[in-house]
Write an enzyme that holds these catalytic residues in place. Structure first.
Site, mmCIF file in Angstrom:
data_model
loop_
_atom_site.group_PDB
_atom_site.id
_atom_site.type_symbol
_atom_site.label_atom_id
_atom_site.label_comp_id
_atom_site.label_asym_id
_atom_site.label_seq_id
_atom_site.Cartn_x
_atom_site.Cartn_y
_atom_site.Cartn_z
ATOM 1 N N TYR A 89 0.328 -5.298 2.725
ATOM 2 C CA TYR A 89 0.098 -4.313 2.484
ATOM 3 C C TYR A 89 -0.008 -2.380 2.253
ATOM 4 O O TYR A 89 -0.288 -1.299 1.413
ATOM 5 C CB TYR A 89 -1.852 -4.108 3.001
ATOM 6 C CG TYR A 89 -3.385 -3.701 2.600
ATOM 7 C CD1 TYR A 89 -3.530 -3.695 0.928
ATOM 8 C CD2 TYR A 89 -3.813 -2.574 2.936
ATOM 9 C CE1 TYR A 89 -4.507 -2.632 1.112
ATOM 10 C CE2 TYR A 89 -4.137 -1.431 2.434
ATOM 11 C CZ TYR A 89 -5.143 -1.344 1.571
ATOM 12 O OH TYR A 89 -6.315 -0.926 0.780
ATOM 13 N N SER A 136 -4.718 4.671 0.375
ATOM 14 C CA SER A 136 -5.214 4.118 1.481
ATOM 15 C C SER A 136 -4.947 4.921 2.241
ATOM 16 O O SER A 136 -4.091 5.773 2.360
ATOM 17 C CB SER A 136 -4.796 2.586 1.932
ATOM 18 O OG SER A 136 -5.073 1.818 2.793
#
Length: 253
Positions: free
Chosen positions: A158, A145
């Site tokens: 996350y 990410s």
């Protein structure tokens, strides 16, 4: 010929979380390059199955909860039983929880870490054991990410998990390159998927994001097809432990 190095005909890829969005796009890209697909999802991805089958590739679906570790080895065994072998793993399945760090709960931490990082390691471990047993090497592609590189806000688990994916990709590459196993990752930027629909519908926030992306547009699932085929193919045989940003220039800004 160099284009032959990208040909995946006869290969079998396990793709997790490929019912919609980025996972679906990558599964279709691999199928277009010749791959047969084993999907791993909580539900049967009927739309993906239809599109892969329409390309003339084999498709089989395994239903599993990847946040539970005890069934991961069985996923690989079942894939081999159905397809005969496994050559590629795409660790795409993931989740996110949003809350201020001061109020973030242990459950939200564990739910994200179990799926986004713990399952990535143990499914990769099971697949690597199969690669070694086959004696043919293989390809593992993790989905990282922008928050593998940046901190973000209100997504502590996350960010931790995706930072962990980047580091784990390097470690596994170090250990398994001698077995002809390439482990790399793709870090998508801002992508037009169901998960970002609310952001895109917020005119002010959408404009802020677009102004920050040199390419001037949101990414699409199709933008990951070239990178995933490259990393799954012989064309990337000497690439190990690298996380490729597919972000329209976001990190370069």
């Amino acid at each position: 010929m160099i284009l032959d190095a990208f040909n995946l005909t006869g290969k079998v890829a396990i793709v997790t979380g490929c019912d919609t969005g980025l996972g679906q796009g990558m599964a279709l890209g691999l199928a277009q390059a010749g791959c047969d697909i084993v999907s791993v999802n909580r539900k049967i991805p009927h739309e993906t199955a239809q599109q892969v089958s329409a390309l003339g590739r084999r498709f089989t679906a395994i239903q599993a909860d990847l946040s539970r570790q005890e069934g991961l080895a069985e996923i690989v065994s079942e894939a081999v039983e159905r397809m005969g072998r496994v050559d590629i793993l795409v660790n795409n399945a993931g989740t996110i929880r949003r809350q201020d760090a001061l109020d973030f709960t242990e459950k939200d931490w564990d739910d994200v870490m179990n799926l986004n990082l713990k399952s990535v390691f143990f499914l990769s471990q099971a697949v690597a054991r199969q690669f070694i047993a086959q004696g043919s090497g293989g390809k593992i592609i993790n989905i990282a990410s922008m928050l593998s590189f940046q901190g973000g806000i209100r997504v502590p688990s996350y960010t931790a998990s995706k930072s962990g994916v980047l580091g784990l990709t390097r470690l596994l590459a170090n250990e398994w390159a001698s077995h002809a196993i390439n482990v790399n990752a793709i870090a998508p930027g801002y992508m037009a998927t169901n998960n970002t629909q609310a952001l895109r519908e917020d005119a002010a926030r959408n404009q802020e994001i677009l102004e920050r992306i040199p390419a001037g547009r949101w990414g699409e699932p199709a933008d990951l097809q070239g990178p995933v085929v490259f990393l799954a193919s012989d064309a990337s045989a000497y690439i190990n432990g690298y996380t490729l940003a597919v972000d329209g220039g976001w990190l370069a800004r």
